[in-house]
Design an enzyme around this catalytic site. Structure first.
Site, PDB file in Angstrom:
ATOM      1  N   PRO A  17       0.796  -1.230   0.000  1.00 24.08           N
ATOM      2  CA  PRO A  17       0.000   0.000   0.000  1.00 24.08           C
ATOM      3  C   PRO A  17       0.828   1.281   0.000  1.00 24.08           C
ATOM      4  CG  PRO A  17      -0.133  -1.135   2.125  1.00 24.08           C
ATOM      5  CD  PRO A  17       0.521  -2.079   1.166  1.00 24.08           C
ATOM      6  N   ASN A  18       0.342   2.213  -0.810  1.00 19.69           N
ATOM      7  CA  ASN A  18       0.895   3.582  -0.910  1.00 19.69           C
ATOM      8  C   ASN A  18       2.220   3.669  -1.652  1.00 19.69           C
ATOM      9  OD1 ASN A  18      -1.260   4.809   0.680  1.00 19.69           O
ATOM     10  ND2 ASN A  18      -0.358   3.711   2.398  1.00 19.69           N
ATOM     11  N   ARG A  62       4.083  11.085  -1.869  1.00 18.99           N
ATOM     12  CA  ARG A  62       4.035  10.834  -0.416  1.00 18.99           C
ATOM     13  C   ARG A  62       5.393  11.150   0.237  1.00 18.99           C
ATOM     14  NH1 ARG A  62       4.734   4.420   1.082  1.00 18.99           N
ATOM     15  NH2 ARG A  62       4.096   5.216   3.104  1.00 18.99           N
ATOM     16  N   TYR A  70      10.795   9.276   1.289  1.00 18.14           N
ATOM     17  CA  TYR A  70      10.822   8.304   0.190  1.00 18.14           C
ATOM     18  C   TYR A  70      11.440   8.836  -1.097  1.00 18.14           C
ATOM     19  CZ  TYR A  70       7.825   5.791   3.400  1.00 18.14           C
ATOM     20  OH  TYR A  70       7.332   5.157   4.512  1.00 18.14           O
ATOM     21  N   ASN A  74       8.124  -5.460  -1.159  1.00 21.75           N
ATOM     22  CA  ASN A  74       8.055  -4.355  -0.200  1.00 21.75           C
ATOM     23  C   ASN A  74       6.610  -4.342   0.289  1.00 21.75           C
ATOM     24  OD1 ASN A  74       7.898  -2.060   1.280  1.00 21.75           O
ATOM     25  ND2 ASN A  74       8.906  -0.722  -0.217  1.00 21.75           N
ATOM     26  N   ALA A  90       3.245  -0.801   4.658  1.00 23.27           N
ATOM     27  CA  ALA A  90       2.733  -0.802   6.033  1.00 23.27           C
ATOM     28  C   ALA A  90       2.362  -2.206   6.517  1.00 23.27           C
ATOM     29  CB  ALA A  90       1.529   0.126   6.143  1.00 23.27           C
ATOM     30  N   GLU A  96      13.108  -9.046   1.043  1.00 24.21           N
ATOM     31  CA  GLU A  96      12.276  -7.910   1.459  1.00 24.21           C
ATOM     32  C   GLU A  96      13.030  -6.610   1.160  1.00 24.21           C
ATOM     33  OE1 GLU A  96      12.103  -7.839   5.725  1.00 24.21           O
ATOM     34  OE2 GLU A  96      10.282  -6.643   5.764  1.00 24.21           O
ATOM     35  N   HIS A 105      12.895  -2.287   1.725  1.00 27.89           N
ATOM     36  CA  HIS A 105      12.300  -1.042   2.236  1.00 27.89           C
ATOM     37  C   HIS A 105      13.103   0.124   1.694  1.00 27.89           C
ATOM     38  CE1 HIS A 105       9.545  -3.166   4.687  1.00 27.89           C
ATOM     39  NE2 HIS A 105      10.528  -3.920   5.135  1.00 27.89           N
ATOM     40  N   ARG A 134      13.494   4.648  12.185  1.00 28.10           N
ATOM     41  CA  ARG A 134      12.204   5.345  12.270  1.00 28.10           C
ATOM     42  C   ARG A 134      11.449   4.891  13.537  1.00 28.10           C
ATOM     43  NH1 ARG A 134       9.367   5.050   6.591  1.00 28.10           N
ATOM     44  NH2 ARG A 134       8.075   6.647   7.609  1.00 28.10           N
TER      45      ARG A 134
END
Ligand code: DQA
Length: 144
Positions: free
Chosen positions: A9-10, A17, A22, A73, A76, A97, A99, A106
């Site tokens: 998502p996103n 965003r 990002y 990825n 969330a 994975e 990111h 974070r």
């Protein structure tokens, strides 16, 4: 070698965003980077993005016996989704994975990754180049 790149998502909002986190590059830039990597590395790469957890689970299930590696990825869903973890375990396909940001520096809730408990490697904080690194890793380890 067939690789599926999954974005959660996103990720389709890249460039819009939180550019301070990002970056300025758009989702179209990411798709193009992955297509370029496929050409350079002579790989068959399929791409999938969804804002829906179940759609991601369905896509992972479809990979069973059809795909040699998964780059994911989960966005969330990284921090919540036992369902995506279980889907990866069910199909048993090598997975990495990614990111874009360095999740470890974070908020505390971003430090846990459920899908990461299955993935054999995690690339974090490398920006969009992290996807290329994950693809090259899978090719070097499993390419035939
Ligand atoms: C992300 C990090 C996640 O914590 C966040 O929810 C995202 C993107 C990353 O690529 O840095 O959507 O997975």
């Amino acid at each position: 070698m067939k690789i599926l790149v999954i974005n959660g998502p996103n990720i389709n909002m890249l460039g819009i965003r939180e550019p301070d986190i990002y970056g300025q590059q758009t989702f179209a830039d990411l798709l193009a980077l992955i297509e370029d990597t496929a050409r350079e590395e002579n790989l068959e790469i399929q791409q999938f993005q969804s804002n829906h957890e179940g759609a991601i689970v369905d896509k992972i299930q479809e990979c069973y016996k059809k795909v040699d590696g998964i780059v994911i990825n989960p966005a969330a869903y990284t921090h919540t989704s036992v369902a995506i973890l279980d889907a990866l375990k069910a199909v048993g396909i090598p997975a990495v994975e990614v990111h874009i940001s360095n999740v470890d520096s974070r908020e505390a809730f971003r430090h846990i990754s459920y899908p990461g408990m299955y993935c054999e490697k995690t690339v974090k904080g490398q920006g969009l180049d992290g996807y290329r690194q994950a693809i090259v890793y899978l090719k070097e380890k499993y390419g035939k």
